[in-house]
Design a protein around this motif. Structure first.
Motif, PDB file in Angstrom:
ATOM      1  N   HIS A 122       0.840  -1.200   0.000  1.00 15.10           N
ATOM      2  CA  HIS A 122       0.000   0.000   0.000  1.00 15.10           C
ATOM      3  C   HIS A 122       0.869   1.242   0.000  1.00 15.10           C
ATOM      4  N   GLU A 123       1.983   1.148   0.716  1.00  9.48           N
ATOM      5  CA  GLU A 123       2.907   2.287   0.775  1.00  9.48           C
ATOM      6  C   GLU A 123       3.902   2.185  -0.368  1.00  9.48           C
ATOM      7  N   PHE A 124       4.532   3.301  -0.658  1.00 14.00           N
ATOM      8  CA  PHE A 124       5.588   3.326  -1.678  1.00 14.00           C
ATOM      9  C   PHE A 124       6.875   2.843  -0.998  1.00 14.00           C
ATOM     10  N   ARG A 125       7.310   1.644  -1.357  1.00 13.01           N
ATOM     11  CA  ARG A 125       8.433   1.021  -0.664  1.00 13.01           C
ATOM     12  C   ARG A 125       9.771   1.411  -1.267  1.00 13.01           C
ATOM     13  N   ASP A 258      17.758  12.994  -2.359  1.00 19.12           N
ATOM     14  CA  ASP A 258      17.065  13.267  -1.100  1.00 19.12           C
ATOM     15  C   ASP A 258      16.126  12.159  -0.621  1.00 19.12           C
ATOM     16  N   PHE A 259      16.174  10.983  -1.227  1.00 18.25           N
ATOM     17  CA  PHE A 259      15.310   9.862  -0.823  1.00 18.25           C
ATOM     18  C   PHE A 259      13.819  10.210  -0.898  1.00 18.25           C
ATOM     19  N   ARG A 260      13.439  11.175  -1.732  1.00 20.91           N
ATOM     20  CA  ARG A 260      12.003  11.526  -1.777  1.00 20.91           C
ATOM     21  C   ARG A 260      11.294  10.911  -2.981  1.00 20.91           C
ATOM     22  N   TYR A 261      11.965  10.761  -4.096  1.00 23.23           N
ATOM     23  CA  TYR A 261      11.431  10.100  -5.302  1.00 23.23           C
ATOM     24  C   TYR A 261      10.056  10.632  -5.712  1.00 23.23           C
ATOM     25  N   PRO A 262       9.952  11.915  -6.022  1.00 25.29           N
ATOM     26  CA  PRO A 262       8.634  12.506  -6.285  1.00 25.29           C
ATOM     27  C   PRO A 262       7.901  11.856  -7.460  1.00 25.29           C
ATOM     28  N   LEU A 263       8.624  11.539  -8.539  1.00 26.59           N
ATOM     29  CA  LEU A 263       7.906  10.954  -9.678  1.00 26.59           C
ATOM     30  C   LEU A 263       7.463   9.523  -9.346  1.00 26.59           C
ATOM     31  N   GLY A 264       8.326   8.779  -8.676  1.00 26.33           N
ATOM     32  CA  GLY A 264       7.973   7.412  -8.271  1.00 26.33           C
ATOM     33  C   GLY A 264       6.716   7.398  -7.416  1.00 26.33           C
ATOM     34  N   ARG A 265       6.641   8.323  -6.465  1.00 25.39           N
ATOM     35  CA  ARG A 265       5.449   8.393  -5.604  1.00 25.39           C
ATOM     36  C   ARG A 265       4.208   8.713  -6.433  1.00 25.39           C
ATOM     37  N   ARG A 266       4.376   9.632  -7.369  1.00 27.56           N
ATOM     38  CA  ARG A 266       3.229  10.031  -8.197  1.00 27.56           C
ATOM     39  C   ARG A 266       2.756   8.852  -9.054  1.00 27.56           C
ATOM     40  N   PHE A 271      -0.735   4.468 -10.526  1.00 25.32           N
ATOM     41  CA  PHE A 271      -0.860   3.053 -10.884  1.00 25.32           C
ATOM     42  C   PHE A 271      -1.873   2.357  -9.959  1.00 25.32           C
ATOM     43  N   LYS A 272      -1.832   2.722  -8.668  1.00 24.56           N
ATOM     44  CA  LYS A 272      -2.797   2.147  -7.726  1.00 24.56           C
ATOM     45  C   LYS A 272      -4.226   2.491  -8.154  1.00 24.56           C
TER      46      LYS A 272
END
Ligand code: PDD
Length: 282
Positions: A122-125, A258-266, A271-272
Motif C-alpha cells: 500500500h505504501e511506496f516502498r 534526497d530519498f524523496r522520489y517525487p515521480l515514483g510516488r506520483r 498506478f494504484k
C-alpha cells in the motif's frame, strides 16, 4: 486448506501429485505466469494470457486450454478462496515422458494452477539493490520455470544484504532477477527496450509505461547503460506482485539526492488508482 487445479481436477494442494518423469520437474521444461486478484477481480488477465500463449508457442508446447478455459479455472479458484486477495500461479509443462532431451511425441501438457494470499504494497516502498552480471541465457523474454540462474542472482543479492539484483550485460542494464527496471533522469523516464530478447516483457512494465505517459511524462524504451544508474534521480523496480518500488541504495550508494522520489510516488499513486479501476470480474 488451499485448493489448486491440476490437469482438470480441483484438489487440496497437499493431495496434488505429478509424475516424477514430468519434464517440468526433470528439465524445467515449462512456462508460467503470475497474476494477482483483488476482491474477486483479476488484474491484467488478457496481457498475462497473451504472454502465456506466446510463450507456449515459443517453446512448442501445445496450448492446453482456451481463454475461456483459463478464465473458468481462475474464477473457480478465486471463488473457492472466498475472494480473498490472491496471487495466482499458472504453470504448463510439456508433460511426463521417459527422460530424453528430444521433445516426446503424444504427451499431454501438465496444467497446474495454484494460489496464495497476496498482500499488495500500500505504501511506496524503498529497497536496497546491487548490480550483478547478467549471466542468464539468451531468451530471457520467455517466462520459463527454468529459473536457477535467476535464483542464484537473487540469492547473491540477498547475501549482500539487498533486496534485488539489477542485472547488467555487456555494460547495459537488462532487468532484475524477478522484476523490470526503470530509471528517471531530469523528469524523463527510461526502461530497457525489449530488443535482443534480453528481458521479460513484464505486464507491469507495459502498464507503468502507459501510466507515466498518461500523466504527461516522457517514457522511452531504449538501451540503458550501467553508468546511467549511477547518476539517475530515481530507479524503480516493477512486477505483478510488487507493483512499483523505488531503489534507495544501489551498490552501497544513495540513488538521487534526497530519498524523496517525487515521480515514483506520483506513479505509484496513479498506478494504484489505475489498478483499482481495472480489476476485472471473471
Ligand atoms: N516475476 N522480469 C522477471 C525476470 C520476472 O521474473 C518478473 C516477474 C518480471 C515482471 O513481470 P510482470 O510485471 O509481468 O510480473 C520481470 C514474477 C512475479 C515471478 O516470477 O514471481
Amino acid at each position: 486448506m488451499t485448493t489448486c487445479f491440476l490437469n482438470g481436477n480441483y484438489l487440496d494442494i497437499k493431495e496434488a501429485k505429478i509424475s516424477v518423469l514430468d519434464r517440468g520437474f526433470i528439465f524445467g521444461d515449462a512456462v508460467y505466469e503470475v497474476l494477482v486478484s483483488q476482491d474477486g477481480g483479476i488484474f491484467g488477465l488478457n496481457d498475462h494470457l497473451n504472454r502465456l500463449e506466446k510463450n507456449l508457442s515459443e517453446v512448442m508446447i501445445p496450448s492446453p486450454m482456451s481463454r475461456d478455459g483459463w478464465r473458468e479455472v481462475l474464477a473457480k479458484l478465486i471463488s473457492i478462496h472466498e475472494k480473498v486477495n490472491l496471487s495466482l500461479y499458472i504453470q504448463v509443462s510439456r508433460g511426463a515422458a521417459p527422460r530424453a532431451h528430444a521433445f516426446p511425441h503424444d504427451v499431454k501438457p501438465t496444467v497446474f494452477v495454484m494460489c496464495q494470499p497476496h498482500v499488495g504494497d500500500h505504501e511506496f516502498r524503498q529497497v536496497k539493490c546491487v548490480t550483478l552480471e547478467d549471466n542468464r541465457w539468451g531468451r530471457c523474454d520467455i517466462k520459463t520455470t527454468s529459473l536457477l540462474p535467476n535464483l542464484l542472482l537473487k540469492n547473491a543479492a540477498i547475501e549482500k544484504g539487498t533486496y534485488e539484483a539489477i542485472l547488467v550485460r555487456d555494460g547495459y542494464v537488462t532487468e532484475g532477477a524477478s522484476s523490470n527496471i526503470f530509471i528517471v533522469k531530469d523528469s524523463r523516464v527510461s526502461t530497457p527496450s525489449l530488443n535482443h530478447k534480453a528481458i521479460l516483457p513484464g505486464v507491469t512494465r507495459k502498464l507503468i509505461c502507459d501510466v507515466v505517459r498518461s500523466v504527461g511524462v516522457p517514457c522511452t524504451e531504449r538501451e540503458v547503460r550501467r553508468d546511467e544508474l549511477l547518476c539517475a534521480d530515481e530507479i524503480w523496480l516493477t512486477s505483478s506482485t510488487s507493483d512499483i518500488v523505488a531503489v534507495n541504495i544501489l551498490d552501497q550508494m544513495s540513488v538521487g539526492n534526497d530519498f524523496r522520489y517525487p515521480l515514483g510516488r506520483r506513479i505509484h499513486k496513479a498506478f494504484k488508482d489505475y489498478k483499482a479501476d481495472n480489476f476485472l470480474g471473471l
